[in-house]
Design a protein around this motif. Structure first.
Motif, mmCIF file in Angstrom:
data_model
loop_
_atom_site.group_PDB
_atom_site.id
_atom_site.type_symbol
_atom_site.label_atom_id
_atom_site.label_comp_id
_atom_site.label_asym_id
_atom_site.label_seq_id
_atom_site.Cartn_x
_atom_site.Cartn_y
_atom_site.Cartn_z
ATOM 1 N N MET A 140 9.448 -5.744 -8.331
ATOM 2 C CA MET A 140 10.012 -4.495 -8.824
ATOM 3 C C MET A 140 11.522 -4.626 -8.977
ATOM 4 N N SER A 141 12.082 -3.835 -9.871
ATOM 5 C CA SER A 141 13.535 -3.792 -10.048
ATOM 6 C C SER A 141 14.165 -2.994 -8.907
ATOM 7 N N GLY A 142 15.465 -3.105 -8.773
ATOM 8 C CA GLY A 142 16.152 -2.366 -7.717
ATOM 9 C C GLY A 142 15.985 -0.865 -7.854
ATOM 10 N N GLY A 143 16.057 -0.369 -9.085
ATOM 11 C CA GLY A 143 15.881 1.063 -9.310
ATOM 12 C C GLY A 143 14.490 1.534 -8.947
ATOM 13 N N LEU A 144 13.494 0.725 -9.272
ATOM 14 C CA LEU A 144 12.117 1.097 -8.971
ATOM 15 C C LEU A 144 11.846 1.052 -7.473
ATOM 16 N N ILE A 145 12.478 0.098 -6.784
ATOM 17 C CA ILE A 145 12.337 0.031 -5.325
ATOM 18 C C ILE A 145 12.911 1.292 -4.686
ATOM 19 N N SER A 146 14.050 1.752 -5.180
ATOM 20 C CA SER A 146 14.642 2.995 -4.663
ATOM 21 C C SER A 146 13.699 4.164 -4.889
ATOM 22 N N LEU A 147 13.057 4.190 -6.054
ATOM 23 C CA LEU A 147 12.097 5.243 -6.352
ATOM 24 C C LEU A 147 10.913 5.182 -5.399
ATOM 25 N N MET A 148 10.468 3.975 -5.066
ATOM 26 C CA MET A 148 9.350 3.812 -4.136
ATOM 27 C C MET A 148 9.730 4.291 -2.729
ATOM 28 N N LEU A 149 10.999 4.101 -2.358
ATOM 29 C CA LEU A 149 11.464 4.605 -1.061
ATOM 30 C C LEU A 149 11.423 6.128 -1.023
ATOM 31 N N VAL A 150 11.814 6.744 -2.124
ATOM 32 C CA VAL A 150 11.757 8.203 -2.216
ATOM 33 C C VAL A 150 10.308 8.674 -2.167
ATOM 34 N N LEU A 151 9.414 7.973 -2.876
ATOM 35 C CA LEU A 151 7.986 8.302 -2.854
ATOM 36 C C LEU A 151 7.434 8.182 -1.442
ATOM 37 N N PHE A 152 7.836 7.126 -0.759
ATOM 38 C CA PHE A 152 7.402 6.891 0.624
ATOM 39 C C PHE A 152 7.860 8.041 1.528
ATOM 40 N N GLY A 153 9.113 8.458 1.355
ATOM 41 C CA GLY A 153 9.651 9.545 2.172
ATOM 42 C C GLY A 153 8.991 10.872 1.884
ATOM 43 N N GLY A 154 8.752 11.159 0.598
ATOM 44 C CA GLY A 154 8.064 12.402 0.248
ATOM 45 C C GLY A 154 6.661 12.441 0.826
ATOM 46 N N LEU A 157 -3.680 -7.759 -0.634
ATOM 47 C CA LEU A 157 -4.562 -8.145 -1.737
ATOM 48 C C LEU A 157 -4.033 -7.705 -3.100
ATOM 49 N N MET A 158 -3.304 -6.576 -3.146
ATOM 50 C CA MET A 158 -2.901 -5.997 -4.428
ATOM 51 C C MET A 158 -1.380 -5.883 -4.570
ATOM 52 N N GLY A 159 -0.660 -6.581 -3.697
ATOM 53 C CA GLY A 159 0.797 -6.464 -3.670
ATOM 54 C C GLY A 159 1.507 -6.884 -4.934
ATOM 55 N N ALA A 160 0.851 -7.673 -5.767
ATOM 56 C CA ALA A 160 1.503 -8.146 -6.990
ATOM 57 C C ALA A 160 1.403 -7.155 -8.142
ATOM 58 N N PHE A 161 0.661 -6.075 -7.955
ATOM 59 C CA PHE A 161 0.412 -5.116 -9.032
ATOM 60 C C PHE A 161 1.154 -3.809 -8.776
ATOM 61 N N THR A 162 1.980 -3.390 -9.735
ATOM 62 C CA THR A 162 2.881 -2.257 -9.543
ATOM 63 C C THR A 162 2.157 -0.935 -9.319
ATOM 64 N N MET A 163 1.236 -0.560 -10.185
ATOM 65 C CA MET A 163 0.575 0.743 -10.069
ATOM 66 C C MET A 163 -0.264 0.866 -8.801
ATOM 67 N N PRO A 164 -1.105 -0.127 -8.471
ATOM 68 C CA PRO A 164 -1.832 -0.029 -7.195
ATOM 69 C C PRO A 164 -0.891 0.070 -6.002
ATOM 70 N N MET A 165 0.242 -0.634 -6.063
ATOM 71 C CA MET A 165 1.192 -0.570 -4.956
ATOM 72 C C MET A 165 1.796 0.826 -4.826
ATOM 73 N N ALA A 166 2.051 1.479 -5.946
ATOM 74 C CA ALA A 166 2.599 2.840 -5.895
ATOM 75 C C ALA A 166 1.639 3.786 -5.184
ATOM 76 N N VAL A 167 0.347 3.639 -5.477
ATOM 77 C CA VAL A 167 -0.667 4.471 -4.830
ATOM 78 C C VAL A 167 -0.734 4.150 -3.341
ATOM 79 N N LEU A 168 -0.700 2.866 -3.009
ATOM 80 C CA LEU A 168 -0.754 2.455 -1.604
ATOM 81 C C LEU A 168 0.473 2.935 -0.837
ATOM 82 N N ILE A 169 1.648 2.914 -1.492
ATOM 83 C CA ILE A 169 2.873 3.388 -0.845
ATOM 84 C C ILE A 169 2.764 4.875 -0.519
ATOM 85 N N LEU A 170 2.140 5.642 -1.398
ATOM 86 C CA LEU A 170 1.928 7.064 -1.152
ATOM 87 C C LEU A 170 1.093 7.271 0.109
ATOM 88 N N LEU A 171 -0.006 6.543 0.227
ATOM 89 C CA LEU A 171 -0.878 6.644 1.404
ATOM 90 C C LEU A 171 -0.182 6.090 2.643
#
Length: 389
Positions: A236-250, A287-301
């Motif tokens: 992921m890019s730096g900007g997307l990682i920051s977004l994932m941190l916000v998603l994680f916090g929410g 198992l799915m760490g290389a895929f962006t969309m599945p990782m976004a869902v997993l980060i939410l959970l």
């Protein structure tokens, strides 16, 4: 919960946000601090590691010593100290002064946490206590996830001094809110030091503290390398990682709401399912760490379960020593920080020895250990406070 009591719980949570923001927000500006004082980034990291060490040392001691003091007064003193030391840090002429300004308030960090948790439960009935604690924990989540990017952003668009001023302003607002809206809370039935220390004779308490250390170790063994994993494995890019941190916090804030409900109704069942649930998330991340969309869902959970683990650890310890709530909350802070230290160290060993993608196995290892101790406590000490209903 009546509106007035909800407001007070929110204020307690905001105070915790101010303290956690001071503790964790500094991570976002360590490179700038290193430049300002002409030191290495690893030396600047002492602002984080020595802060955590001071918290761990003070956790079992200072909440006990201050357990008989008016709770509003002690909260004002602690938050006020954070305001003053943050201002000192802004104008510190050398790194030594900045370091001292960080370490001194860190010793009183567990005092505020202990008093805030105890006060929150005093506003509600016993069966609603986990919900009140969960709301206070929102301050922890917000401080961890929001504090770092906000501080980093302020430093980028302004100066490092303005970023550090943010710490002082947040704590000052918390001080004013406590002063104006939280009533005086004298300790009506002071528990003697001897009585509080006597809870250490209970095997269930030691089992609970070990469990909390395992749980926090398993959480931070992986979370500490969250950004690196998304960078090296998910690409992921730096900007997307920051977004994932916000998603994680929410997601973590949502997790707090679920935690209060689940622990109020099915405490033992929730605790038993937690390590299994987080372990499954870790396996799926592997198992799915290389895929962006599945990782976004997993980060939410993952975010939901992360804050659930914090709530479970606090509840597991305080329910084992309900006769000494201030001391018990101090023990939670101490063993929680111990878990963070152990987990980060072990996770780092997995990263350096096996590669970033294998860090999840360190988390799974601690989840297995925590499941064993949770199951042992549930079977040996099944009480009304921790029964699944």
């Amino acid at each position: 919960m009546p509106r007035s009591k909800s407001l007070m719980v929110f204020i307690l949570a905001f105070g915790i946000f101010g303290i956690i923001n001071t503790e964790m927000g500094i991570i976002g500006i360590l490179p700038q601090i290193a430049v300002k004082y002409g030191i290495s980034v690893s030396q600047a990291g002492l602002l984080v590691s020595l802060f955590a060490l001071a918290v761990a040392i003070a956790g079992p001691i200072l909440p006990l010593l201050f357990s008989g003091v008016n709770r509003k007064a002690i909260m004002l003193c602690v938050v006020g100290l954070f305001v003053i030391t943050n201002v000192i840090a802004i104008f510190a002429s050398n790194f030594t002064i900045a370091l001292i300004a960080r370490i001194v308030p860190a010793f009183f960090h567990p005092v505020y946490f202990s008093v805030a948790f105890t006060s929150a439960t005093s506003f509600v009935s016993k069966d609603q206590a986990p919900k009140a604690i969960a709301r206070v924990f929102m301050g922890v989540t917000a401080g961890m996830v929001i504090g770092i990017p906000i501080t980093s952003f302020i430093a980028d668009v302004s100066t490092i001094e303005m970023a550090m001023l943010f710490f002082a302003v947040v704590n000052a607002l918390a001080f004013i809110a406590i002063l104006l809206f939280v009533p005086s809370m004298p300790v009506m039935e002071r528990v003697s030091y001897g009585t509080q220390l006597s809870v250490l004779k209970k095997p269930v308490l030691w089992l609970s503290m070990i469990t909390a250390a395992f749980v926090l170790s398993g959480m931070y063994a992986v979370f500490s390398f969250f950004a690196e994993y998304l960078d090296k494995v998910t690409r992921m890019s730096g900007g997307l990682i920051s977004l994932m941190l916000v998603l994680f916090g929410g997601a973590g804030i949502i997790g707090n709401l679920f935690a209060g409900k689940w622990l109020s109704q099915h405490a033992a069942r929730t605790a038993l399912l937690f390590p299994f649930g987080l372990g499954v998330i870790y396996l799926l991340v592997y198992l799915m760490g290389a895929f962006t969309m599945p990782m976004a869902v997993l980060i939410l959970l993952w975010g939901v379960l992360f804050t659930l683990g914090l709530n479970i650890s606090q509840y597991w310890i305080t329910s084992a020593a309900s006769e000494a709530p201030d001391f018990a909350n101090g023990l939670f802070v101490a063993f929680g920080n111990l878990g963070v230290t152990i987990g980060t160290s072990v996770g780092g060993l997995f990263v350096s020895g096996m590669g970033t993608e294998h860090v999840v196995w360190s988390g799974i290892l601690f989840m297995v250990l925590s499941f064993v101790t949770i199951a042992l406590r549930t079977s040996m000490y099944r009480t009304k406070q921790v029964s699944s209903g």
